[in-house]
Design an enzyme around this catalytic site. Structure first.
Site, PDB file in Angstrom:
ATOM      1  N   GLU A 227       0.889  -1.002   0.229  1.00 44.50           N
ATOM      2  CA  GLU A 227      -0.162  -0.093   0.068  1.00 44.50           C
ATOM      3  C   GLU A 227       0.841   1.192  -0.049  1.00 44.50           C
ATOM      4  O   GLU A 227       1.794   1.531   0.967  1.00 44.50           O
ATOM      5  CB  GLU A 227      -0.977   0.202   1.171  1.00 44.50           C
ATOM      6  CG  GLU A 227      -1.965   1.110   1.335  1.00 44.50           C
ATOM      7  CD  GLU A 227      -2.610   1.211   2.398  1.00 44.50           C
ATOM      8  OE1 GLU A 227      -3.145   2.603   2.667  1.00 44.50           O
ATOM      9  OE2 GLU A 227      -2.852   0.201   3.117  1.00 44.50           O
ATOM     10  N   LYS A 359      -8.161 -15.352  16.313  1.00 47.90           N
ATOM     11  CA  LYS A 359      -8.560 -14.829  14.801  1.00 47.90           C
ATOM     12  C   LYS A 359     -10.120 -14.574  14.584  1.00 47.90           C
ATOM     13  O   LYS A 359     -10.390 -14.499  13.385  1.00 47.90           O
ATOM     14  CB  LYS A 359      -7.892 -16.039  13.860  1.00 47.90           C
ATOM     15  CG  LYS A 359      -6.527 -16.341  13.718  1.00 47.90           C
ATOM     16  CD  LYS A 359      -5.988 -17.628  13.194  1.00 47.90           C
ATOM     17  CE  LYS A 359      -4.636 -17.783  13.435  1.00 47.90           C
ATOM     18  NZ  LYS A 359      -4.163 -19.173  12.985  1.00 47.90           N
ATOM     19  N   ASP A 435       1.716 -14.218  12.568  1.00 47.78           N
ATOM     20  CA  ASP A 435       0.829 -15.054  11.984  1.00 47.78           C
ATOM     21  C   ASP A 435      -0.299 -13.809  11.400  1.00 47.78           C
ATOM     22  O   ASP A 435      -0.950 -13.144  12.243  1.00 47.78           O
ATOM     23  CB  ASP A 435      -0.157 -15.868  12.961  1.00 47.78           C
ATOM     24  CG  ASP A 435      -0.968 -16.812  12.255  1.00 47.78           C
ATOM     25  OD1 ASP A 435      -1.570 -16.243  11.145  1.00 47.78           O
ATOM     26  OD2 ASP A 435      -1.713 -17.595  12.790  1.00 47.78           O
ATOM     27  N   HIS A 533      -2.612   9.993  -1.376  1.00 47.51           N
ATOM     28  CA  HIS A 533      -2.884   8.746  -2.249  1.00 47.51           C
ATOM     29  C   HIS A 533      -2.896   8.855  -3.627  1.00 47.51           C
ATOM     30  O   HIS A 533      -2.589   7.664  -4.268  1.00 47.51           O
ATOM     31  CB  HIS A 533      -4.297   8.175  -1.601  1.00 47.51           C
ATOM     32  CG  HIS A 533      -3.983   7.392  -0.343  1.00 47.51           C
ATOM     33  ND1 HIS A 533      -4.045   5.982  -0.504  1.00 47.51           N
ATOM     34  CD2 HIS A 533      -3.961   7.838   1.002  1.00 47.51           C
ATOM     35  CE1 HIS A 533      -3.643   5.712   1.029  1.00 47.51           C
ATOM     36  NE2 HIS A 533      -4.037   6.684   1.565  1.00 47.51           N
TER      37      HIS A 533
END
Length: 548
Positions: A227, A359, A435, A533
């Site tokens: 990004e 998660k 993770d 951006h």
């Protein structure tokens, strides 16, 4: 302080021209060899046609040939074979292999935005199959005779197994994965630990934000992301924190959790287990049973919840420098085996009953915490807010109230009272071998801002109750991720104080989130977000020409 780019010797040097490729047919450069055989082919063809025309005019039998004609015929055949081998194979393959599988200069322009010839990547190296044996194995994988997952154990060579699996995959799907690199990776290091049935690896660029001045120490924070603006924004936040004297952090708790679910025939019997497990008199015994699983695992507590005749027991324990999911699961299994002696009617449904919770966004993690719970704060000076962040304190405080607090409440957010904590957490997680899926609960964060020192300066804080990180095990042992941990000074286990490296990494994550929150909120308050951006997060390539 700012990290300034200085042109290195390699960057300032012009790329040297590539040496001409050698030919296999003649000890000459390839272009000269081609010229020789082109000239030979057309010269002898012209000579033979001229001779045959004269024989026809003079009524001389065509099968009567002289020595020069024999030499010319041999030269014609030789040059024809060379030219057919050089150009004909590519021509035939162009009908067999999809054009998207090629990687030439034109494709390079489509897939890579090249701003400088010195930054142009080298051509992809496509592994070649070593022998006819490999070809037979590929055919066996394609027709299902040999399972793809068994290649490593059969061959004893992880890289060779990956190359064979890759080729079999391309043949079975009819699609090329040439853009996915396979060379330059240690496949032995992931066997039985990180990834099964590999066919290559994905390249993610790593940028550096910092220095982040946290608790009196400077850290250069590695961030793996695709990004645009993200690293630059975090870097600006680090600069603002540095110029204001740095940030401070506090570790509130450290404990990984696992919550099995068990079932009884009645709710009464389920409640008896709950009272037994939560009774302080029984804790020491259960702790001894639990702690046998590891020299680092230390049981901290057990919290039970009942749903009908089902019991969910949330075990919490310290896990040293490991993230600790496997460690706590082994300890839980030990306790379950012990409990069945006193509760033989207990039916163990699963080692995880989602009361952990792993998660998934969950209120229990937001309230009770999971992994490392950290709060990080800084006071940003008024002049820094104006000169570096290009906004003012009042605008930031108001925006934080309406966006991060009220806006998130309107959205019904769970742990999402922030601008983009998950952006920073994900980038640092990927760079350091954590993770990535645990970004979900690790990004739980509430960002607070208020004016201090008579309204002149800005106090900003981030509170993150469930940062799940480790510095040993899993992806942390891979070369690239290990290098990023080493950059932060938290590589491996801390031999002097078990768990110190993982706890320090958690505070660095929180400090990086603080920098990211500060910069993004300032960009929004100053109306710079869209402009930034549009400048840094848009590709100049023509995506309409790129096929999948």
């Amino acid at each position: 302080m700012d990290l300034r780019r200085r042109p290195s010797k390699l960057q300032s040097r012009k790329p040297s021209p590539a040496p001409p490729k050698a030919s296999d047919a003649l000890p000459l450069p390839l272009y000269l060899t081609n010229a020789v055989f082109f000239t030979l082919f057309f010269s002898v063809a012209y000579y033979l046609l001229h001779r045959w025309r004269d024989k026809i005019r003079n009524s001389t039998p065509l099968h009567v040939v002289t020595f020069p004609e024999i030499a010319a015929i041999v030269s014609l055949i030789a040059s024809f074979i060379y030219l057919l081998g050089f150009f004909g194979i590519d021509f035939v393959q162009s009908f067999i292999i999809s054009p998207r599988a090629s990687y030439d200069e034109e494709d390079d322009d489509l897939h890579v935005v090249v701003r400088d010839n010195a930054c142009r990547p080298p051509p992809l190296v496509v592994p070649t199959l070593a022998s006819e044996e490999d070809e037979e194995i590929i055919k066996s994988v394609v027709d299902g005779t040999i399972p793809s997952y068994s290649l490593e154990s059969r061959l004893g060579d992880c890289k060779r197994a990956a190359a064979i699996r890759r080729e079999a995959l391309q043949r079975m799907t009819g699609r090329s994965i040439e853009g996915l690199p396979i060379e330059g990776f240690d496949y032995e290091s992931i066997l039985g630990q990180c990834c099964e049935m590999p066919v290559g690896y994905v390249q993610i660029p790593v940028g550096i934000a910092g220095p982040l001045l946290l608790d009196g120490f400077e850290y250069s924070v590695p961030m793996a992301t695709t990004e645009g603006c993200l690293v630059a924004s975090a870097n600006r936040g680090c600069k603002a924190i540095y110029m204001s004297g740095g940030a401070t952090s506090v570790l509130l708790r450290d404990g990984m959790t696992r919550a099995p679910v068990v079932r009884f025939d009645s709710a009464k019997r389920a409640s008896e287990l709950k009272f037994f497990v939560e009774d302080p008199v029984n804790f020491d015994t259960l702790a001894v049973i639990f702690n046998r699983s590891s020299r680092f695992a230390r049981l901290q507590g057990i919290q039970c919840a009942i749903a009908g005749k089902n019991v969910y027991m949330r075990f919490s324990c310290s896990t040293g420098d490991a993230m600790g999911m496997n460690m706590v699961s082994k300890g839980v299994q030990n306790v379950l085996d012990y409990l069945q002696n006193d509760f033989p009617d207990m039916d163990i449904i699963g080692i995880s009953g989602n009361f952990c919770s792993d998660k998934k966004p969950a209120a229990v993690n937001w309230i009770e915490g999971r992994g490392k719970s950290v709060v990080c704060e800084a006071v940003i000076k008024e002049e820094v807010v104006k000169k570096v962040l290009k906004t003012n304190v009042d605008a930031l405080v108001e925006l934080n109230m309406l966006k991060n607090l009220a806006g998130s409440a309107v959205a019904g957010a769970l742990g999402g009272y922030n601008a983009h904590a998950s952006n920073i957490v994900s980038a640092v997680f990927i760079a350091t071998g954590q993770d990535p899926a645990q970004n979900i609960e690790s990004s739980h964060c509430i960002t607070m801002m208020e004016a201090v020192n008579n309204g002149k300066d800005l106090h900003i804080s981030v509170t993150m109750p469930s940062i799940e990180v480790g510095t040993v095990g899993g992806g942390t042992q891979l070369a690239s991720q290990s290098a990023c941990l080493n950059l932060l000074g938290v590589k491996g286990a801390n031999k002097e104080s078990a768990g110190s490296n993982a706890r320090l990494l958690a505070t660095i994550v929180a400090g990086s989130v603080l920098a990211g929150e500060l910069s993004l909120m300032s960009a929004i308050a100053a109306g710079q977000l869209v402009k930034s951006h549009m400048k840094y997060n848009r590709s100049s390539k023509d995506v309409t020409k790129v096929t999948s």
